[in-house]
Write an enzyme that holds these catalytic residues in place. Structure first.
Site, mmCIF file in Angstrom:
data_model
loop_
_atom_site.group_PDB
_atom_site.id
_atom_site.type_symbol
_atom_site.label_atom_id
_atom_site.label_comp_id
_atom_site.label_asym_id
_atom_site.label_seq_id
_atom_site.Cartn_x
_atom_site.Cartn_y
_atom_site.Cartn_z
ATOM 1 N N LYS A 83 18.298 39.953 44.847
ATOM 2 C CA LYS A 83 17.862 39.201 43.665
ATOM 3 C C LYS A 83 18.682 37.913 43.587
ATOM 4 O O LYS A 83 19.840 37.923 43.179
ATOM 5 C CB LYS A 83 18.042 40.022 42.394
ATOM 6 N N ASP A 107 20.204 34.456 42.396
ATOM 7 C CA ASP A 107 20.610 33.984 41.076
ATOM 8 C C ASP A 107 20.298 32.494 40.987
ATOM 9 O O ASP A 107 21.167 31.642 41.151
ATOM 10 C CB ASP A 107 22.109 34.241 40.884
ATOM 11 N N TYR A 130 9.365 34.834 47.366
ATOM 12 C CA TYR A 130 9.407 36.283 47.186
ATOM 13 C C TYR A 130 8.055 36.882 46.790
ATOM 14 O O TYR A 130 7.970 38.079 46.509
ATOM 15 C CB TYR A 130 10.475 36.694 46.170
ATOM 16 N N LYS A 170 10.153 46.579 44.702
ATOM 17 C CA LYS A 170 8.741 46.470 44.328
ATOM 18 C C LYS A 170 7.949 47.533 45.078
ATOM 19 O O LYS A 170 8.187 47.751 46.276
ATOM 20 C CB LYS A 170 8.187 45.086 44.698
ATOM 21 N N LYS A 200 20.464 45.795 38.911
ATOM 22 C CA LYS A 200 21.515 44.786 38.782
ATOM 23 C C LYS A 200 22.879 45.328 39.225
ATOM 24 O O LYS A 200 23.207 46.494 38.998
ATOM 25 C CB LYS A 200 21.621 44.304 37.324
ATOM 26 N N CYS A 227 62.018 27.548 34.178
ATOM 27 C CA CYS A 227 61.413 28.607 34.980
ATOM 28 C C CYS A 227 61.562 29.944 34.248
ATOM 29 O O CYS A 227 62.667 30.315 33.845
ATOM 30 C CB CYS A 227 62.087 28.677 36.348
ATOM 31 N N CYS A 251 64.193 32.154 36.580
ATOM 32 C CA CYS A 251 65.609 31.818 36.810
ATOM 33 C C CYS A 251 66.153 30.764 35.850
ATOM 34 O O CYS A 251 67.328 30.381 35.956
ATOM 35 C CB CYS A 251 65.808 31.353 38.254
ATOM 36 N N CYS A 308 59.150 25.255 39.935
ATOM 37 C CA CYS A 308 60.554 25.532 39.658
ATOM 38 C C CYS A 308 61.382 24.883 40.759
ATOM 39 O O CYS A 308 61.058 25.005 41.948
ATOM 40 C CB CYS A 308 60.787 27.043 39.641
ATOM 41 N N CYS A 353 66.240 30.909 42.763
ATOM 42 C CA CYS A 353 65.192 31.612 42.029
ATOM 43 C C CYS A 353 64.767 32.891 42.761
ATOM 44 O O CYS A 353 64.322 32.829 43.911
ATOM 45 C CB CYS A 353 63.979 30.703 41.838
#
Length: 672
Positions: free
Chosen positions: A118, A120, A228, A293, A317, A411, A414, A429, A435
């Site tokens: 299907k 979209d 389709y 179908k 779906k 940060c 640290c 940072c 750190c």
């Protein structure tokens, strides 16, 4: 039974809400809520009208297929209505659909279904007369659509004339207009660069593109088409099966889904659904389920239709990839390179098959562009294994106390400074050597071959050292001993001894390698070499301001800011001091003398094997004397150093007339 007053009020609220969203979706091309939310509202109204039939009104959204035609386009009447599809959201609803089909057909056998992904996108009808495209129209309200022929003609996958022979006098082809993932991303990226509005999703983009008044604009949009089915057919008999109709359309030059397949019964339908769901993210276009179908056209006629949808087809779906929820808070995560990523803390919501409570907001630029605030109702999207993201804000639901999101100055890990350089989306940072969030990455870089070259210190071992709380900064590596290392998993005593020796050996280095090992953002080997030559020692480099730093070759404003931010951070300076105290040394040099040598600014290329030096050692010696090293030969190259088995670089240098040095000549040049 007549509906009570509260049911009447609720039904009217639901009708008004759905009509408003229909208008935004079909007319304005600006949907505000995800499909899943729309489906929930519709299902509530359907159930309410089922419970109280007197609530059903002719203008109820449950009695219509779609929205209103856009007034800017001519109206087209569909001689065969373009109906929508009933939905199945779980296995029980699929089973119920199959049961109803078999009951109406009065059969206990398995019914054959034609399955297709299907798409979209936007439903469209193409009318061919004598094999020539006459008209292209949107679905509109199912009976009357909009004439978009001028834009349809710009889509490459739609033939203007059907090839071959045998097509009907009149043939209405039904299908979907959509954008591929790649086309959508490329279009949005180009729009961002131009400072224009971007589309939220491919479906919305396809709808907006098809309704462009100027076909030149539509032609620039990456629209595609897949057929389709058919509507009106005159002058020829139709095939007995839907699957055969698709095959015939393909013969007439119309694109159909390569994933289409005929399956048997509810078990075959379920297997087909699972197969398509598994490859969903690998498909080049967005899909939101599969369509099943009844394959035999004669059986379709027996089953017939209801006012809104055929009884012989259903859309099974997938779990919704987009949902609406509330953004309750925002936290900032620090990545291994120091980048701060804002993370949305959400009111938990089921999306994409899992419960999601966190989603990425990417960076501050995206937050500002989408105007996301704490307290907002937001649309969150999850596709496959991709990290969930906040796609957009439902502005109509914004509370008065919604709070703006602010980038932290420190940060969160640290407490080092957070820097966001102008024109860069990412904030970082600057505590790179300190750190904890960046620790593993900084140590791996520090120990890499072109940096401090600590042989044997790989990713798994670094992880063990950090997780065992043995290493907090690169300086801690120099305090490791054999006994401690031998106690780690998969680390024998000899391996531990070898690593300790490699760490000790790495103390003898060069200033260029040391600067590169610190991991300052955008300071690569060449820049580190230039800094070493210019300043001569680490203290002068650490104290340099941005103006002085920009005096160094190849150091511009951004790199200068990165260097200055790094050395302004006390944590980083403390780690450098600890490294020097641990015994890391390099040959001292006078910056002014070095900068005045004959090699200052000269460009070298190394090729082949040298007997006295490794490639890295030779490069270090060149940089220590003010020279630069490149990996490729060009007109800017001053010297090619050619060792044993020199290859194509030697031939190119000879062609360009570049001075070529063998190893002996190279040694003499270094000595001078």
């Amino acid at each position: 039974m007549n509906a009570p007053a509260d049911a009447k009020r609720r039904a009217q609220e639901l009708r008004d809400t759905l009509s408003g969203h229909d208008y935004r979706y079909y007319v304005l091309d600006a949907p505000e809520i995800p499909d899943a939310e729309y489906d929930r509202i519709m299902r509530e109204l359907v159930e309410l009208e089922k419970q109280y039939p007197d609530l059903v009104t002719p203008d109820s959204p449950t009695q219509r297929v779609g929205g209103l035609p856009v007034q800017a386009f001519a109206e087209v009447h569909h001689s065969v209505p373009m109906l929508s599809l009933a939905n199945a959201f779980d296995d029980q609803e699929l089973t119920d659909f199959d049961r109803r089909v078999r009951e109406r057909l009065d059969t206990d056998g398995e019914v054959e279904y034609a399955g297709e992904p299907k798409l979209d996108g936007l439903a469209i009808s193409l009318r061919y007369e004598g094999g020539v495209l006459i008209c292209g129209a949107t679905r509109g309200d199912g009976t009357t659509g909009e004439d978009v022929t001028h834009n349809i003609r710009t889509i490459q996958s739609i033939p203007l004339r059907l090839p071959g022979t045998g097509f009907p006098k009149v043939l209405e082809v039904r299908g979907e207009i959509f954008m591929s993932r790649a086309g959508f991303e490329a279009m949005n990226e180009a729009a961002r660069k131009r400072g224009e509005k971007t589309f939220v999703n491919p479906r919305n983009a396809a709808a907006g593109s098809l309704r462009q008044v100027d076909p030149k604009l539509a032609a620039r949009r990456p629209l595609e088409f897949i057929a389709y089915g058919v509507g009106e057919v005159q002058g020829a008999s139709s095939p007995d099966r839907h699957s055969e109709t698709l095959g015939q359309l393909k013969q007439w030059g119309l694109r159909v889904s390569p994933e289409a397949k005929v399956v048997k019964g509810v078990d075959g339908s379920r297997e087909y659904y699972e197969k398509i769901a598994a490859k969903r993210e690998q498909l080049p276009y967005e899909i939101d389920g599969v369509v099943l179908k009844v394959d035999q056209v004669a059986q379709q006629r027996i089953l017939g239709t209801v006012s809104k949808a055929p009884r012989w087809a259903i859309a099974f779906k997938f779990p919704a990839q987009e949902e609406m929820t509330v953004l309750e808070n925002v936290e900032f995560r620090v990545g291994r390179t120091g980048a701060l990523t804002p993370v949305a803390r959400l009111k938990p919501v089921f999306v994409g098959g899992v419960t999601v409570s966190n989603a990425t907001l990417h960076n501050m630029d995206e937050i500002e562009r989408k105007d996301v605030r704490i307290g907002d109702s937001v649309i969150v999207r999850r596709a496959g294994d991709v990290i969930p993201e906040v796609v957009s804000v439902v502005l109509s639901k914004r509370p008065k106390r919604a709070r703006r999101i602010k980038l932290p100055k420190r940060c969160p890990v640290c407490s080092s400074d957070v820097v966001r350089i102008e024109n860069e989306a990412v904030a970082r940072c600057v505590g790179g050597l300190f750190c904890p969030a960046q620790l593993k990455q900084s140590i791996l870089h520090f120990a890499s071959r072109r940096a401090m070259h600590i042989d044997g210190l790989g990713e798994k071992l670094v992880s063990q050292l950090v997780e065992a709380d043995l290493v907090h900064t690169p300086a801690d590596l120099f305090a490791l001993d054999t006994e401690t290392l031998a106690g780690l998993e998969r680390m024998a005593e000899q391996s531990a001894r070898n690593l300790v020796e490699a760490i000790e050996k790495s103390k003898q280095t060069t200033l260029a390698r040391f600067v590169y090992a610190l991991g300052i953002r955008e300071v690569g080997e060449a820049t580190a070499g230039n800094l070493a030559v210019f300043f001569g020692d680490i203290e002068a480099l650490m104290d340099a301001d941005e103006e002085v730093l920009q005096s160094v070759p190849d150091v511009g404003p951004i790199v200068a800011t990165n260097i200055r931010s790094f050395f302004t951070e006390p944590h980083n300076r403390a780690v450098v001091e600890k490294l020097l105290e641990a015994g890391v040394v390099w040959p001292k040099q006078n910056a002014a003398v070095s900068a005045g040598t004959r090699l200052s600014g000269k460009m070298f290329v190394l090729t082949g094997a040298l007997a006295a030096y490794t490639r890295d050692e030779a490069a270090d010696r060149i940089r220590a004397r003010g020279g630069r090293v490149s990996s490729s030969v060009s007109k800017k190259t001053d010297y090619l150093v050619a060792g044993e088995s020199a290859g194509s670089k030697l031939a190119k240098a000879e062609k360009l007339g570049i001075e070529i040095l063998d190893e002996t000549a190279f040694k003499h040049l270094l000595a001078r």
